[in-house]
Scaffold this motif. Structure first.
Motif, mmCIF file in Angstrom:
data_model
loop_
_atom_site.group_PDB
_atom_site.id
_atom_site.type_symbol
_atom_site.label_atom_id
_atom_site.label_comp_id
_atom_site.label_asym_id
_atom_site.label_seq_id
_atom_site.Cartn_x
_atom_site.Cartn_y
_atom_site.Cartn_z
ATOM 1 N N HIS A 70 0.851 -1.189 0.000
ATOM 2 C CA HIS A 70 0.000 0.000 0.000
ATOM 3 C C HIS A 70 0.887 1.240 0.000
ATOM 4 O O HIS A 70 2.058 1.181 0.367
ATOM 5 C CB HIS A 70 -0.975 0.012 1.179
ATOM 6 N N ASN A 71 0.339 2.339 -0.425
ATOM 7 C CA ASN A 71 1.046 3.611 -0.514
ATOM 8 C C ASN A 71 0.767 4.439 0.739
ATOM 9 O O ASN A 71 -0.389 4.615 1.123
ATOM 10 C CB ASN A 71 0.567 4.379 -1.758
ATOM 11 N N SER A 72 1.833 4.924 1.391
ATOM 12 C CA SER A 72 1.646 5.794 2.552
ATOM 13 C C SER A 72 2.795 6.791 2.631
ATOM 14 O O SER A 72 3.900 6.518 2.163
ATOM 15 C CB SER A 72 1.579 4.976 3.849
ATOM 16 N N THR A 73 2.502 7.933 3.229
ATOM 17 C CA THR A 73 3.562 8.939 3.387
ATOM 18 C C THR A 73 4.612 8.474 4.385
ATOM 19 O O THR A 73 5.769 8.856 4.275
ATOM 20 C CB THR A 73 2.978 10.295 3.821
ATOM 21 N N HIS B 128 -6.204 13.416 6.325
ATOM 22 C CA HIS B 128 -5.675 12.267 5.591
ATOM 23 C C HIS B 128 -6.515 11.046 5.943
ATOM 24 O O HIS B 128 -6.969 10.902 7.079
ATOM 25 C CB HIS B 128 -4.227 11.980 5.988
ATOM 26 N N THR C 221 -7.054 6.555 4.904
ATOM 27 C CA THR C 221 -6.675 5.381 4.142
ATOM 28 C C THR C 221 -7.944 4.700 3.663
ATOM 29 O O THR C 221 -8.928 4.600 4.389
ATOM 30 C CB THR C 221 -5.825 4.385 4.965
ATOM 31 N N ASN D 282 -4.164 2.365 1.221
ATOM 32 C CA ASN D 282 -3.519 3.477 0.522
ATOM 33 C C ASN D 282 -3.943 4.803 1.148
ATOM 34 O O ASN D 282 -5.125 5.023 1.405
ATOM 35 C CB ASN D 282 -3.880 3.463 -0.969
ATOM 36 N N GLU D 283 -2.968 5.672 1.376
ATOM 37 C CA GLU D 283 -3.228 6.963 2.026
ATOM 38 C C GLU D 283 -3.510 8.048 0.993
ATOM 39 O O GLU D 283 -2.809 8.167 -0.013
ATOM 40 C CB GLU D 283 -2.021 7.369 2.871
#
Length: 119
Positions: free
Chosen positions: A57-60, A102, A104, A109-110
């Motif tokens: 997954h995409n996260s900062t 923000h 998810t 995914n964020e």
């Protein structure tokens, strides 16, 4: 229309394509086209893109890029995404020029949503 040397498409991982598709279709009216069992493309999102099957997954926090939506009613958008299964990971906060939060989506995914309304 594709423009020379401009961002054209974005892709995200998802461990459950059906959950991700259901979330974005309900929360943001995205339209999906499946290309086999491990890839789905989306349109009607402001920028076209896709999700590919992966246990990622995409996260900062891991250095991933943050895709930010705009809203004219931040609180309503937050209620809507939560009602569709999102988890708020940063509650609404102010920054120079506006406010944002923000979240998810169900596969982790964020994303963020910002507004300059009522600022």
């Amino acid at each position: 229309m594709s423009e020379h040397e401009k961002i054209n498409y974005v892709e995200f991982p998802a461990n459950d394509l059906e959950k991700t598709k259901a979330f974005f279709a309900e929360a943001f009216d995205w339209v999906f086209t499946d290309y086999g069992p491990e890839y789905t493309a989306f349109t009607a999102a402001g920028l076209d893109g896709g999700f590919y099957q992966a246990n990622l997954h995409n996260s900062t926090a891991s250095g991933g890029a943050l895709v930010v939506f705009y809203s004219t009613d931040l609180e309503e958008t937050q209620r809507k995404v939560e009602g569709c299964g999102a988890r708020v990971v940063k509650p609404i906060f102010s920054f120079p020029g506006g406010r944002r939060f923000h979240f998810t989506e169900p596969c982790g995914n964020e994303f963020a949503v910002w507004s300059d309304a009522d600022f």
